[in-house]
Design an enzyme around this catalytic site. Sequence first.
Site, mmCIF file in Angstrom:
data_model
loop_
_atom_site.group_PDB
_atom_site.id
_atom_site.type_symbol
_atom_site.label_atom_id
_atom_site.label_comp_id
_atom_site.label_asym_id
_atom_site.label_seq_id
_atom_site.Cartn_x
_atom_site.Cartn_y
_atom_site.Cartn_z
ATOM 1 C CG HIS A 162 69.725 14.519 49.627
ATOM 2 N ND1 HIS A 162 69.842 16.098 49.455
ATOM 3 C CD2 HIS A 162 69.641 14.216 48.306
ATOM 4 C CE1 HIS A 162 69.716 16.389 48.278
ATOM 5 N NE2 HIS A 162 69.691 15.310 47.464
ATOM 6 C CD GLU A 185 72.420 15.465 45.785
ATOM 7 O OE1 GLU A 185 71.648 14.363 45.705
ATOM 8 O OE2 GLU A 185 71.974 16.824 45.857
ATOM 9 C CE1 TYR A 211 72.475 14.287 42.259
ATOM 10 C CE2 TYR A 211 71.800 16.537 42.524
ATOM 11 C CZ TYR A 211 71.568 15.142 42.517
ATOM 12 O OH TYR A 211 70.501 14.700 42.958
ATOM 13 C CG HIS A 227 68.338 10.897 46.262
ATOM 14 N ND1 HIS A 227 69.619 10.582 45.694
ATOM 15 C CD2 HIS A 227 68.131 12.149 46.319
ATOM 16 C CE1 HIS A 227 70.085 11.722 45.294
ATOM 17 N NE2 HIS A 227 69.080 12.660 45.564
ATOM 18 C CB SER A 260 66.129 6.267 43.458
ATOM 19 O OG SER A 260 64.766 6.069 44.029
#
Length: 778
Positions: A130, A541, A583, A239, A352
């Site tokens: 990713h 995801e 997602y 991520h 994140s």
Amino acid sequence: MEFFPTLNLNVQRQCAITWFWFSLLLLLQSSGVFSDSNYLIGLGSYDITGPAADVNMMGYANTEQTTSGVHFRLRARTFIVAEPQGNRIVFVNLDACMASQIVTIKVLERLKARYGNLYTEKNVAISGIHTHAGPGGYLQYVVYIITSLGFVRQSFDVIVDGIEKSIIQAHENLRPGSIFLNKGELLDASVNRSPSAYFNNPAAERSKYKYDVDKEMTLLKFVDDEWGPVGSFNWFSTHGTSMSRTNSLISGDNKGAAARFMEDWFDQNGVQSSYSNISDTDEVPRRVSNIIPIVHKNHHELLELAASFQSSSGKPATRFLSVARRVRSALRLADKPIFVSAFCQSNCGDVSPNVLGAFCIDTGLPCDFNHSTCGGKNELCYGRGPGYPDEFESTRIIGDRQFRKAVDLFNEASEELKGEVDYRHTYLDFSKLEVKLSKSGGGSELVKTCPAAMGFAFAAGTTDGPGAFDFKQGDDQGNPFWRLVRNLLKTPNKEQIDCQHPKPILLDTGEMKEPYDWAPSILPIQILRIGQLVILSVPGEFTTMAGRHLRDAVKMVLTNGVRGEFNGVHVVIAGLTNTYSQYVTTFEEYEVQRYEGASTLFGPHTLSAYIQEFKKLATALISGQSVEPGPQPPDLLDKQISLLTPVVLDTTPPGTKFGDISADVPKNSTFKRGDMVTVVFWSACPRNDLMTEGTFALVEILHGQDSWVPAYDDDDFCLRFKWSRPAKLSPRSQATIEWRIPESTAAGVYRIKHFGASKGLMGSIRHFTGSSTAFVVA
């Protein structure tokens, strides 16, 4: 006359002794004492860097973010685990944004042509890390290639070729070995970027967990019976967005960096190293001292040596030269397997790496909690990484933190995987799955998933990469203007609107079919098993809580099996695997309609559908039953459209040649560790030759009086290859090579080289090289 009876007795004794040893050999083999190995293991790795010019990057959907150089190279890393006389599985980890259905289809076709039915869709998993800093255009559905001006054949080909070659390497490296597993918490590499959605999950569920993201890393250590450790793969959720939406250098982001750091660490230190040898202030170990003996000369002698090497004008070269000068290829023993380390992605949907939080770029204040806006504008809200404002430093730090945790787990791994290798796989049409849900008061109800659609909050982006215009996260209403724009493409019908509720539909992608499918509907799900480890391959995801629900559901099925062999099972999610469908959130997170909920394509019951179908696979796994293959996904390769302008011609200014220096280091220069050395060359478009398994940039160190040895190439974190042209369609271009001298660099005489390839009027490709004036590092 007594000779024959004596001979007969000796023969009898020899036969008895032979039979004894033969019986003992059989006994040892059957009892497992004869060999320490449970499996055959093989690892492979191959370059998949892709076009370093003009191609839109996959991830942020920012039309202005096109490739223009290399931060460090991308790779496909593979492990194969096989029972000596039984099943085998293949897991490929890509330094790419995600897996692609058409890539998977074509890789499997190649494997079938080469190996027959040994490797199929059932036992091969291809997963993306990713990174948002790799070239796009390699997926087959329209919505994922709009910003790349359609399909990019060069991006596609290099990934397919690299996956195939990495699998071939792993297959040819299959040897007896063992696998060890270890797990541990990594606390400072991830935060939840959509906490308002996470907090909408029931408090009773949230109370089961210490954190609002999964902090656990699960690592496999591969040990060859003869050579010792040969690799490691781990799964951890964060991520690939340490590099921002304005970056234009190809990069594996934090996970690609971690993989490079660990492979270099092992190449230098091997199994003798330990985590305690890496202090918080140490850089990633370097290889220079392993390349050449360090000869300490005084500064004056080094300057004299450097002065004898001026920059060389550009000259013709061969493609082989770029490959031959690569640093790591010169270090490896021909008969020893390379060490392969992969940092795989898991349920990273709302996770994140920008761990400092999200702030408004105009005021410096925290963004609005529910909508991630600043004064109502989402484009002003950005997450900050630990190296803020330097995104390269943030990438290094988050990569380094994962690397250090992996080294810790690698050195302490002691739980050996034992047991069967197995797998289950099926295709499902997620546009119309029936899902049976239990009611809280008893009984059940039947619900359905929906054709794919994306909500208004999808266009708002995230704090890792905000969108534009007046979109915002948490929008469950939409607005009239964008509804009008939407209706010009496709107006959703009432059934679709009701099915997707409370998502206001911005793009009804599942029902858009021109010029071909805009979004996937048929998706693969897969379970891979190695002893007590179970890998769930998911084509999207999953958010933190969605992943927890799926893992727990599968684990419950496995541990309740009648054979009891799954007690102590470890279940990991391999995200973005085999294809991509955006997602998956929990039902409660979907209600909030932040970015992740708006990007959950198949409606509010998507997670329940995954759980239901994975439980069926798990049941089949423990019972030894087969599963139906399901409907085949489409092969849309022949329908692909590409609008990317090809390279027509490369030129240089009058009086110059490709590879000539445009801006050199000053003569008689001395640099210190930590300094930046910059050299500019007249160059040509990197799309002419991707330099696969080669390099565009090289730092060499002088050995002796006249021998130059490669020290750093464009796969090193400290060396950046930047490419630019004075105007968008200009045939002229320059390559800027920047070397930030690491603290571990040996004193000596150095120079910088550039490799490239130019395109002539008749389409001929000619390779070239050039080098800078020599300089001293002291």
